[in-house]
Scaffold this motif. Structure first.
Motif, PDB file in Angstrom:
ATOM      1  N   ARG A   3      22.103  23.053  35.426  1.00  0.00           N
ATOM      2  CA  ARG A   3      23.453  22.532  35.340  1.00  0.00           C
ATOM      3  C   ARG A   3      23.613  21.272  36.168  1.00  0.00           C
ATOM      4  O   ARG A   3      23.064  21.184  37.271  1.00  0.00           O
ATOM      5  CB  ARG A   3      24.427  23.565  35.867  1.00  0.00           C
ATOM      6  N   VAL A  49      30.081  20.779  34.215  1.00  0.00           N
ATOM      7  CA  VAL A  49      31.048  21.884  34.301  1.00  0.00           C
ATOM      8  C   VAL A  49      31.232  22.214  35.774  1.00  0.00           C
ATOM      9  O   VAL A  49      30.283  22.591  36.452  1.00  0.00           O
ATOM     10  CB  VAL A  49      30.547  23.140  33.572  1.00  0.00           C
ATOM     11  N   VAL A  50      32.462  22.071  36.245  1.00  0.00           N
ATOM     12  CA  VAL A  50      32.723  22.320  37.661  1.00  0.00           C
ATOM     13  C   VAL A  50      32.314  23.741  38.042  1.00  0.00           C
ATOM     14  O   VAL A  50      32.369  24.648  37.230  1.00  0.00           O
ATOM     15  CB  VAL A  50      34.215  22.103  37.976  1.00  0.00           C
ATOM     16  N   ALA A  52      33.375  26.739  39.842  1.00  0.00           N
ATOM     17  CA  ALA A  52      34.587  27.300  40.428  1.00  0.00           C
ATOM     18  C   ALA A  52      34.293  28.039  41.732  1.00  0.00           C
ATOM     19  O   ALA A  52      35.140  28.101  42.623  1.00  0.00           O
ATOM     20  CB  ALA A  52      35.267  28.236  39.435  1.00  0.00           C
ATOM     21  N   GLN A  53      33.109  28.595  41.851  1.00  0.00           N
ATOM     22  CA  GLN A  53      32.757  29.309  43.078  1.00  0.00           C
ATOM     23  C   GLN A  53      32.730  28.350  44.261  1.00  0.00           C
ATOM     24  O   GLN A  53      33.296  28.622  45.316  1.00  0.00           O
ATOM     25  CB  GLN A  53      31.373  29.959  42.937  1.00  0.00           C
ATOM     26  N   GLN A  85      48.208  38.962  31.184  1.00  0.00           N
ATOM     27  CA  GLN A  85      47.189  38.032  30.731  1.00  0.00           C
ATOM     28  C   GLN A  85      47.822  36.746  30.206  1.00  0.00           C
ATOM     29  O   GLN A  85      47.391  35.638  30.524  1.00  0.00           O
ATOM     30  CB  GLN A  85      46.400  38.717  29.614  1.00  0.00           C
ATOM     31  N   MET A  94      42.864  32.940  36.240  1.00  0.00           N
ATOM     32  CA  MET A  94      41.959  33.882  35.592  1.00  0.00           C
ATOM     33  C   MET A  94      42.275  35.261  36.155  1.00  0.00           C
ATOM     34  O   MET A  94      42.671  35.373  37.301  1.00  0.00           O
ATOM     35  CB  MET A  94      40.505  33.574  35.932  1.00  0.00           C
ATOM     36  N   VAL A  95      42.057  36.280  35.357  1.00  0.00           N
ATOM     37  CA  VAL A  95      42.297  37.605  35.906  1.00  0.00           C
ATOM     38  C   VAL A  95      41.057  38.480  35.917  1.00  0.00           C
ATOM     39  O   VAL A  95      40.298  38.534  34.965  1.00  0.00           O
ATOM     40  CB  VAL A  95      43.522  38.334  35.262  1.00  0.00           C
ATOM     41  N   LEU A  96      40.860  39.090  37.070  1.00  0.00           N
ATOM     42  CA  LEU A  96      39.805  40.074  37.259  1.00  0.00           C
ATOM     43  C   LEU A  96      40.431  41.426  36.968  1.00  0.00           C
ATOM     44  O   LEU A  96      41.486  41.751  37.494  1.00  0.00           O
ATOM     45  CB  LEU A  96      39.315  40.058  38.708  1.00  0.00           C
ATOM     46  N   LEU A  97      39.769  42.214  36.132  1.00  0.00           N
ATOM     47  CA  LEU A  97      40.350  43.480  35.710  1.00  0.00           C
ATOM     48  C   LEU A  97      39.585  44.676  36.264  1.00  0.00           C
ATOM     49  O   LEU A  97      38.362  44.661  36.327  1.00  0.00           O
ATOM     50  CB  LEU A  97      40.326  43.543  34.180  1.00  0.00           C
TER      51      LEU A  97
ATOM     52  N   LEU B  64      29.401  38.483  38.069  1.00  0.00           N
ATOM     53  CA  LEU B  64      30.615  38.577  37.259  1.00  0.00           C
ATOM     54  C   LEU B  64      30.264  38.640  35.765  1.00  0.00           C
ATOM     55  O   LEU B  64      29.284  38.039  35.317  1.00  0.00           O
ATOM     56  CB  LEU B  64      31.457  37.326  37.498  1.00  0.00           C
ATOM     57  N   LEU B  96      35.796  39.646  34.369  1.00  0.00           N
ATOM     58  CA  LEU B  96      36.854  38.667  34.191  1.00  0.00           C
ATOM     59  C   LEU B  96      37.333  38.809  32.753  1.00  0.00           C
ATOM     60  O   LEU B  96      36.516  38.828  31.831  1.00  0.00           O
ATOM     61  CB  LEU B  96      36.310  37.251  34.385  1.00  0.00           C
ATOM     62  N   ALA B  98      39.767  37.716  29.398  1.00  0.00           N
ATOM     63  CA  ALA B  98      40.602  36.719  28.721  1.00  0.00           C
ATOM     64  C   ALA B  98      41.029  37.277  27.384  1.00  0.00           C
ATOM     65  O   ALA B  98      40.236  37.896  26.668  1.00  0.00           O
ATOM     66  CB  ALA B  98      39.837  35.420  28.536  1.00  0.00           C
ATOM     67  N   ALA B 113      36.032  28.439  30.659  1.00  0.00           N
ATOM     68  CA  ALA B 113      36.532  28.870  31.972  1.00  0.00           C
ATOM     69  C   ALA B 113      35.542  29.834  32.620  1.00  0.00           C
ATOM     70  O   ALA B 113      35.269  29.757  33.821  1.00  0.00           O
ATOM     71  CB  ALA B 113      37.892  29.541  31.830  1.00  0.00           C
ATOM     72  N   PHE B 114      34.995  30.728  31.827  1.00  0.00           N
ATOM     73  CA  PHE B 114      34.006  31.656  32.360  1.00  0.00           C
ATOM     74  C   PHE B 114      32.781  30.910  32.853  1.00  0.00           C
ATOM     75  O   PHE B 114      32.195  31.257  33.880  1.00  0.00           O
ATOM     76  CB  PHE B 114      33.596  32.671  31.298  1.00  0.00           C
ATOM     77  N   ALA B 115      32.382  29.912  32.098  1.00  0.00           N
ATOM     78  CA  ALA B 115      31.217  29.115  32.500  1.00  0.00           C
ATOM     79  C   ALA B 115      31.497  28.462  33.851  1.00  0.00           C
ATOM     80  O   ALA B 115      30.642  28.427  34.727  1.00  0.00           O
ATOM     81  CB  ALA B 115      30.909  28.070  31.441  1.00  0.00           C
ATOM     82  N   ALA B 116      32.697  27.964  34.020  1.00  0.00           N
ATOM     83  CA  ALA B 116      33.063  27.333  35.288  1.00  0.00           C
ATOM     84  C   ALA B 116      32.974  28.342  36.426  1.00  0.00           C
ATOM     85  O   ALA B 116      32.596  28.002  37.537  1.00  0.00           O
ATOM     86  CB  ALA B 116      34.474  26.761  35.207  1.00  0.00           C
ATOM     87  N   HIS B 117      33.306  29.574  36.122  1.00  0.00           N
ATOM     88  CA  HIS B 117      33.235  30.600  37.158  1.00  0.00           C
ATOM     89  C   HIS B 117      31.835  31.157  37.289  1.00  0.00           C
ATOM     90  O   HIS B 117      31.608  32.113  38.026  1.00  0.00           O
ATOM     91  CB  HIS B 117      34.240  31.715  36.885  1.00  0.00           C
ATOM     92  N   ARG B 118      30.910  30.600  36.569  1.00  0.00           N
ATOM     93  CA  ARG B 118      29.498  30.980  36.673  1.00  0.00           C
ATOM     94  C   ARG B 118      29.283  32.470  36.481  1.00  0.00           C
ATOM     95  O   ARG B 118      28.539  33.099  37.249  1.00  0.00           O
ATOM     96  CB  ARG B 118      28.934  30.547  38.030  1.00  0.00           C
ATOM     97  N   PHE B 144      26.515  27.250  27.477  1.00  0.00           N
ATOM     98  CA  PHE B 144      26.470  28.288  28.503  1.00  0.00           C
ATOM     99  C   PHE B 144      25.083  28.928  28.561  1.00  0.00           C
ATOM    100  O   PHE B 144      24.510  29.114  29.638  1.00  0.00           O
ATOM    101  CB  PHE B 144      27.527  29.340  28.193  1.00  0.00           C
TER     102      PHE B 144
END
Lengths: 340, 340
Positions: A3, A49-50, A52-53, A85, A94-97, B64, B96, B98, B113-118, B144
């Motif tokens: 990446r 892709v940023v 987020a972590q 959601q 984002m939501v963790l479930l 995750l 996570l 969606a 978004a998931f990709a961003a959150h790795r 991804f």
DNA sequence: TAGTCGGTGGAAAGCGCATTCCCATGCGAC
DNA sequence: GTCGCATGGGAATGCGCTTTCCACCGACTA
């Protein structure tokens, strides 16, 4: 293919890391148009892709919301989750479930796991249990709050969490009044074990309102807070119906503290050849979607589950100080199952 | 109260950061018993909670799982989510979530978004759409995967993702055969727009099996893939029923490609005074829990939704190389709605 | 023309943790 | 008694990004 990192983007655009960061992630300070353009192009070229972590670590906030429900496959909770959601999406969160299978210990673990993931807020949805069973979650939640997290509960109060309260008492009261208005006088209360606070709230308010309206609870049956619990109550209810018929009384009206119990009950009554509403009347609570196409259609109290999920998220993302302890409404829906 | 860091724990235990890390997070190298004890005690005293974000950054994996469903409040998806959730818990993973409201563009955004959150893996559940509508998600998913992520699809193939396939064709075929076995010959197909691949798979296999069994599809109705779509088809089905009756033919048997359409259809037929199964027979697909207590109870094909969710998570956490393209079963459930 | 100030870009210090080296110590073997 | 090796602990580096602080430049005022 590894990446691309922000540094790679910066190199390619021939700017510093700082500049690239400012361009790509909503910083207040935006560099000049030329640079912005270069950075954007470089990012696109690299498919950047940023992470987020990393962002979360640097900013020390994650933008994550933790949602713990008691059973995600139950319509009650999946509807709340749906509302949550959709609100989360609008707020860019984002939501963790976590789904706990109605185990208070699992609720505690879920909150702990969310804390480890540094969610900004956690929403715990579902009925509270006995004080003893609630203690571990409450403690975990308190720790979470002490270290800067926000806690919201959909149900009954738990520690100092913000509460979104289902209108259990108001709804049950209104239902009792509506049924009295239809002329019902003799009620059977189909409730759940004492540890299920939601059931107690509904049963308590219903009982009080019946008394106030000069009606009478002729019997209380306690069963599991589920469809099968309602089913199991069928035989006793059938007996009561027969007794009433023999005594020349009006058919009894059963208030099941939740719709699924009402449905299970009706299923059993059908097997036993007891007609609803001919020989027994039945009312539920929640207004799950199923009820609409049920035969007979079932009287119930409609509560805005999705809206409650939305409110919880709104409280979770609210600016500090904004207390969103919104009141949620209810509506009695009279249908065939209680027709006289 | 600021959260304690690992450094704080190390200081209090009078050991180095490295040692504290080794003690607290399943490292292969465990320090001597005395130190372990000291570190543990210090962590407990401080109420230390590991920072999963920092861990993820250092380890460059998050643990995750991303789950994207088309509508979390729909029983179909919430049941899948329930299975996935429970499997994730067993594997010690967080999920996570969606929910895309059935919008392919939102599916793409969710994956991004998931990709961003790795996330280590993403599971996309739900029917595929037209190739054109699927393209964006497919591309995002490919990116991804290219950067080391794992992709699982519950539904139809999408790019090179691992597929957990609902037995749409096999189930519809078996249903057609079972209905033929009951003596049904004249069928009405209640399907959905062409872009809904799931509907097409079921409709296609059903049609083929009917033909093979010397039955006949007398009409195909296309409606929305929802309860209201089924409801809307009611008037036309009622006409067909009347026509059949006048012609002295057997009542037609409607195959609705999903249970909720079957339920909507039956609701409208009831309003129109058309008896099921007296004047029209109806079968659905999925076996949502509701069907059990519906009146009349509805014939359908039962598929293991929760199990599919579990399988998806199993594939997501599998060691590299283990390909878990498990086959999932189905079962035809004959109920009152198709009784002759 | 000199002095100031707003604005712009970059260097560098973390955010909290895992992990790789590296060093010190203690033991057995010769 | 010395050497070699295994073992245990710590220092330091880096994961990818945000953000403060600084230096600088041009424009504007006195």
């Amino acid at each position: 293919m590894a990446r691309a990192r922000l540094q790679d983007v910066a190199d390619r655009a021939e700017v510093s890391l700082a500049t690239a960061s400012r361009v790509l992630n909503g910083s207040a300070r935006q560099p000049g148009a030329a640079l912005v353009e270069r950075v954007r192009a470089a990012a696109a070229d690299l498919g950047y892709v940023v992470n987020a972590q990393a962002q979360a670590l640097a900013r020390s906030r994650t933008g994550l919301l933790g949602l713990v429900v008691q059973d995600i496959s139950d319509p009650y909770f999946s509807t709340i989750a749906g509302g949550a959601q959709s609100a989360a999406r609008e707020h860019g969160r984002m939501v963790l479930l976590a789904s706990t299978e109605r185990d208070p210990a699992a609720e505690r673990d879920a909150v702990a796991a969310f804390a480890a993931h540094r969610v900004d807020a956690v929403v715990v949805a579902g009925t509270r249990w006995s004080a003893a069973e609630d203690a571990p979650v409450a403690e975990e939640l308190a720790t979470f709050q002490a270290s800067g997290g926000r806690a919201i509960v959909v149900g009954q109060p738990l520690g100092t969490a913000t509460v979104i309260r289902p209108p259990n008492a108001a709804g049950a009261t209104a239902l009792a009044e509506a049924l009295a208005g239809q002329g019902h006088r003799r009620f059977v209360l189909l409730s759940a074990p004492a540890r299920v606070v939601t059931a107690q709230e509904r049963a308590g308010a219903f009982t009080a309102a019946v008394a106030a309206g000069s009606g009478e609870i002729v019997e209380t049956i306690e069963q599991q807070f589920s469809r099968d619990g309602g089913y199991a109550a069928g035989d006793r209810v059938a007996e009561l119906a027969r007794a009433a018929a023999e005594a020349g009384e009006d058919p009894p009206c059963v208030f099941a503290v939740t719709d699924v119990m009402a449905i299970g009950l009706i299923a059993r009554l059908r097997e036993l050849g007891v007609d609803v509403p001919g020989q027994v009347r039945v009312a539920g609570f929640d207004d799950i979607p199923t009820l609409r196409d049920h035969v007979p259609s079932v009287t119930t109290v409609s509560i805005p589950l999705a809206e409650m999920g939305r409110l919880a998220v709104a409280a979770a993302v609210a600016e500090d100080g904004t207390d969103v302890s919104a009141a949620v409404g209810h509506e009695v829906v009279l249908r065939e199952s209680t027709a006289r």
